[in-house]
Scaffold this motif. Sequence first.
Motif, PDB file in Angstrom:
ATOM      1  N   ARG A   7       1.548  -1.335  -0.487  1.00 42.97           N
ATOM      2  CA  ARG A   7      -0.545   0.257   0.213  1.00 42.97           C
ATOM      3  C   ARG A   7       1.446   0.255  -0.054  1.00 42.97           C
ATOM      4  O   ARG A   7       1.803   1.468   0.857  1.00 42.97           O
ATOM      5  N   SER A   9       2.332   4.693   0.634  1.00 42.45           N
ATOM      6  CA  SER A   9       2.461   5.359   2.046  1.00 42.45           C
ATOM      7  C   SER A   9       2.012   6.648   1.831  1.00 42.45           C
ATOM      8  O   SER A   9       2.882   7.553   0.820  1.00 42.45           O
ATOM      9  N   VAL A  11       2.793  10.777   2.662  1.00 44.34           N
ATOM     10  CA  VAL A  11       2.898  11.083   4.849  1.00 44.34           C
ATOM     11  C   VAL A  11       2.227  13.218   4.235  1.00 44.34           C
ATOM     12  O   VAL A  11       3.026  12.917   2.981  1.00 44.34           O
ATOM     13  N   ASP A  35      -0.424   9.201   6.379  1.00 47.57           N
ATOM     14  CA  ASP A  35       0.365   7.562   7.285  1.00 47.57           C
ATOM     15  C   ASP A  35       0.594   8.645   8.695  1.00 47.57           C
ATOM     16  O   ASP A  35       1.251   7.934   9.275  1.00 47.57           O
ATOM     17  N   ARG A  36       2.203   9.451   8.494  1.00 52.42           N
ATOM     18  CA  ARG A  36       2.375  10.448   9.187  1.00 52.42           C
ATOM     19  C   ARG A  36       3.063  11.473   9.034  1.00 52.42           C
ATOM     20  O   ARG A  36       1.825  11.797   8.048  1.00 52.42           O
ATOM     21  N   ALA A 176      12.590   1.178   2.785  1.00 54.12           N
ATOM     22  CA  ALA A 176      11.220   2.625   2.048  1.00 54.12           C
ATOM     23  C   ALA A 176      11.924   3.353   1.085  1.00 54.12           C
ATOM     24  O   ALA A 176      12.839   4.392   1.358  1.00 54.12           O
ATOM     25  N   GLU A 178      11.099   7.571  -0.588  1.00 51.88           N
ATOM     26  CA  GLU A 178      10.464   7.824  -0.575  1.00 51.88           C
ATOM     27  C   GLU A 178      10.812  10.057  -1.423  1.00 51.88           C
ATOM     28  O   GLU A 178      11.554   9.661  -1.529  1.00 51.88           O
ATOM     29  N   ASP A 197       7.220   4.645  -3.433  1.00 46.70           N
ATOM     30  CA  ASP A 197       6.573   4.046  -2.224  1.00 46.70           C
ATOM     31  C   ASP A 197       5.856   4.691  -1.215  1.00 46.70           C
ATOM     32  O   ASP A 197       4.956   4.839  -0.537  1.00 46.70           O
ATOM     33  N   THR A 198       7.015   5.699  -0.389  1.00 40.51           N
ATOM     34  CA  THR A 198       6.387   6.578  -0.274  1.00 40.51           C
ATOM     35  C   THR A 198       6.508   8.151  -0.773  1.00 40.51           C
ATOM     36  O   THR A 198       7.420   8.671  -1.363  1.00 40.51           O
ATOM     37  N   ARG A 220      -3.812   8.170  -3.282  1.00 43.79           N
ATOM     38  CA  ARG A 220      -2.724   6.904  -2.569  1.00 43.79           C
ATOM     39  C   ARG A 220      -3.929   5.875  -4.176  1.00 43.79           C
ATOM     40  O   ARG A 220      -2.751   4.846  -4.621  1.00 43.79           O
TER      41      ARG A 220
END
Length: 233
Positions: A7, A9, A11, A35-36, A176, A178, A197-198, A220
Amino acid sequence: MQPTAPRPSIVASILPADFSRLGEECAALEAAGVDRVHWDVMDGSFVPNLTVGPDVIACVRQRVRLGFEAHLMVERPEPMLGRWAAAGCETAIVHAEACAHLHRTLATIRELGMRAGVALNPATPLDAVAHVLDLVDLLLVMTVDPGFGGQAYLASMEPKITAARALLDASGREIALEVDGGIGRGTIGPAARAGADTFCVGSALFRERGAMAAEVSALRRLAAAGEVSGAAA
């Protein structure tokens, strides 16, 4: 049966937020499903801007359950690493360009109980991190020059993202990947196709505060499909 893709992420960069209402802004981001939170920490030296310190982050920490990552766009981040951990940041991201002894800095972050991230400016080659991946939990490829929000995404970084994906996969570790800078509906798909992926998103989330949840869902979906929307980044 093929394995399910991870999935994406999402941010949320805090840079476009109303700094007089940071607690409420982070609560809204949590409700929207990010997610954060990505704290853009700038010192006016490494980048030409000033933002927040650990005491501000600590005040907001009690307002939300979201994970916090501190993106330390600062010269010599080492003396204050413990302060970011104490403020409630689960991840600390340092710039390879700002660390004289990157291996030692990443090791210190992990010793403090945080995930260790390393960021690369657009002009910095991947070779700068090739020999520290055993200490890295997250690699951040900047898709703008750091220091200001609202900049245009540098599509020229996509080959670098692809090369980074190959480097991380070859490491045999779960790291990860980002991207940060100009990420929105028009750019998240290409960045995902390149291997990210982020996705650190700022202006695109705060443009319509009442529609944050819809924006998170759309971003997303576009990342998962590697698609481009007609909406501006």
